[in-house]
Design a protein around this motif. Sequence first.
Motif, PDB file in Angstrom:
ATOM      1  N   LEU A   1       4.703  11.269  -7.552  1.00  0.00           N
ATOM      2  CA  LEU A   1       5.717  12.078  -8.245  1.00  0.00           C
ATOM      3  C   LEU A   1       6.497  11.274  -9.286  1.00  0.00           C
ATOM      4  CD1 LEU A   1       7.084  14.272  -5.298  1.00  0.00           C
ATOM      5  CD2 LEU A   1       5.554  14.956  -7.149  1.00  0.00           C
ATOM      6  N   GLY A   2       6.092  10.032  -9.507  1.00  0.00           N
ATOM      7  CA  GLY A   2       6.664   9.272 -10.614  1.00  0.00           C
ATOM      8  C   GLY A   2       7.672   8.209 -10.265  1.00  0.00           C
ATOM      9  N   ASP A   3       7.832   7.886  -8.983  1.00  0.00           N
ATOM     10  CA  ASP A   3       8.761   6.824  -8.603  1.00  0.00           C
ATOM     11  C   ASP A   3       7.968   5.560  -8.272  1.00  0.00           C
ATOM     12  OD1 ASP A   3      10.819   5.235  -7.761  1.00  0.00           O
ATOM     13  OD2 ASP A   3      11.187   6.311  -5.895  1.00  0.00           O
ATOM     14  N   PRO A   4       8.082   4.504  -9.093  1.00  0.00           N
ATOM     15  CA  PRO A   4       7.302   3.283  -8.855  1.00  0.00           C
ATOM     16  C   PRO A   4       7.881   2.377  -7.768  1.00  0.00           C
ATOM     17  CG  PRO A   4       8.677   2.989 -10.786  1.00  0.00           C
ATOM     18  CD  PRO A   4       8.912   4.410 -10.307  1.00  0.00           C
ATOM     19  N   THR A   5       9.028   2.740  -7.214  1.00  0.00           N
ATOM     20  CA  THR A   5       9.706   1.864  -6.256  1.00  0.00           C
ATOM     21  C   THR A   5       8.839   1.500  -5.049  1.00  0.00           C
ATOM     22  OG1 THR A   5      11.785   2.920  -6.916  1.00  0.00           O
ATOM     23  CG2 THR A   5      11.844   1.503  -4.973  1.00  0.00           C
ATOM     24  N   PRO A   6       8.220   2.472  -4.360  1.00  0.00           N
ATOM     25  CA  PRO A   6       7.391   2.097  -3.206  1.00  0.00           C
ATOM     26  C   PRO A   6       6.254   1.148  -3.564  1.00  0.00           C
ATOM     27  CG  PRO A   6       7.822   4.454  -3.199  1.00  0.00           C
ATOM     28  CD  PRO A   6       8.274   3.934  -4.527  1.00  0.00           C
ATOM     29  N   ARG A   7       5.636   1.336  -4.725  1.00  0.00           N
ATOM     30  CA  ARG A   7       4.536   0.457  -5.132  1.00  0.00           C
ATOM     31  C   ARG A   7       5.039  -0.956  -5.397  1.00  0.00           C
ATOM     32  NH1 ARG A   7      -0.591   1.237  -6.345  1.00  0.00           N
ATOM     33  NH2 ARG A   7      -0.360   3.519  -6.225  1.00  0.00           N
ATOM     34  N   ARG A   8       6.235  -1.073  -5.983  1.00  0.00           N
ATOM     35  CA  ARG A   8       6.801  -2.408  -6.235  1.00  0.00           C
ATOM     36  C   ARG A   8       7.021  -3.166  -4.939  1.00  0.00           C
ATOM     37  NH1 ARG A   8      10.412  -0.150 -10.115  1.00  0.00           N
ATOM     38  NH2 ARG A   8      12.131  -0.431  -8.653  1.00  0.00           N
ATOM     39  N   PHE A   9       7.325  -2.439  -3.861  1.00  0.00           N
ATOM     40  CA  PHE A   9       7.559  -3.075  -2.564  1.00  0.00           C
ATOM     41  C   PHE A   9       6.283  -3.138  -1.709  1.00  0.00           C
ATOM     42  CE2 PHE A   9      11.877  -2.183  -3.801  1.00  0.00           C
ATOM     43  CZ  PHE A   9      12.620  -3.179  -3.196  1.00  0.00           C
ATOM     44  N   GLY A  10       5.160  -2.789  -2.299  1.00  0.00           N
ATOM     45  CA  GLY A  10       3.894  -2.880  -1.591  1.00  0.00           C
ATOM     46  C   GLY A  10       3.714  -1.881  -0.474  1.00  0.00           C
ATOM     47  N   ARG A  11       4.335  -0.708  -0.611  1.00  0.00           N
ATOM     48  CA  ARG A  11       4.314   0.262   0.488  1.00  0.00           C
ATOM     49  C   ARG A  11       3.258   1.364   0.318  1.00  0.00           C
ATOM     50  NH1 ARG A  11       8.912   0.037   3.555  1.00  0.00           N
ATOM     51  NH2 ARG A  11       7.644   1.242   5.031  1.00  0.00           N
ATOM     52  N   VAL A  12       2.596   1.409  -0.831  1.00  0.00           N
ATOM     53  CA  VAL A  12       1.554   2.422  -1.020  1.00  0.00           C
ATOM     54  C   VAL A  12       0.258   1.851  -0.450  1.00  0.00           C
ATOM     55  CG1 VAL A  12       0.440   4.028  -2.632  1.00  0.00           C
ATOM     56  CG2 VAL A  12       2.738   3.171  -3.115  1.00  0.00           C
ATOM     57  N   THR A  13       0.228   1.713   0.860  1.00  0.00           N
ATOM     58  CA  THR A  13      -0.892   1.096   1.561  1.00  0.00           C
ATOM     59  C   THR A  13      -0.930   1.599   3.003  1.00  0.00           C
ATOM     60  OG1 THR A  13      -1.820  -1.007   2.329  1.00  0.00           O
ATOM     61  CG2 THR A  13       0.570  -0.882   2.162  1.00  0.00           C
ATOM     62  N   LEU A  14      -2.116   1.520   3.586  1.00  0.00           N
ATOM     63  CA  LEU A  14      -2.269   1.868   4.993  1.00  0.00           C
ATOM     64  C   LEU A  14      -2.286   0.619   5.876  1.00  0.00           C
ATOM     65  CD1 LEU A  14      -4.863   4.777   4.721  1.00  0.00           C
ATOM     66  CD2 LEU A  14      -2.521   4.953   5.581  1.00  0.00           C
TER      67      LEU A  14
END
Length: 203
Positions: free
Chosen positions: A38-51
């Motif tokens: 949805l356009g928020d890069p914050t989780p990716r910066r913290f490495g959270r877009v992962t299983l």
Amino acid sequence: MLLSLLTTNPLQFVIIAAALVLSLTVHEFAHAYTADRLGDPTPRRFGRVTLNPVKHLDPFGTLLLLIAGFGFARPVPINPRNLGRWGTLWVSAAGPISNLLIALVAGLLLRFLPPSQFTFTVLSYVLSINVVLAVFNLIPIPLLDGSRIIGALVPSLGRSLAQFEAQPFSFVIVMLFIFIAQGPIGNIIRTVQAWVFGVVGLR
């Protein structure tokens, strides 16, 4: 106490622990993935877009799981300004929705897979744990997803809830409330579990 199963029933301990790790990881990943999409890069910066469970499990929350049978994972950092009101709502709802989907899949597998005691045990725990996580997180009290959903629907209330969450004593108050209200919460969880069993034709 989950930890006591290590000596009394090690296999059951492993099954429950694995189901908890899987369920908590998917829950937090769902938050992170939805925010990222949805356009928020914050989780990716913290490495959270992962299983990867290591990125999501909280040491203290995991310890609580082992000792008390309930705990929590690390909250996914987001920036509501990047998401807007409705984006924040969907990010908040994504975790509980993911748990309900896992519960439904587990229920369908229970119904259609060849009967096996091991399979039944594993899938029953997966189903039950995910219903618990979904219902628990939808409780509209601070620190839980339900409060953020309510906050997105009623912004003025959301600001008040956010102010409460910022207080150092908020965690203790929420834990006390959950302890006191565990009876009604348990009734709601059992009702939802029965509904899931009914949906997949196991009732």
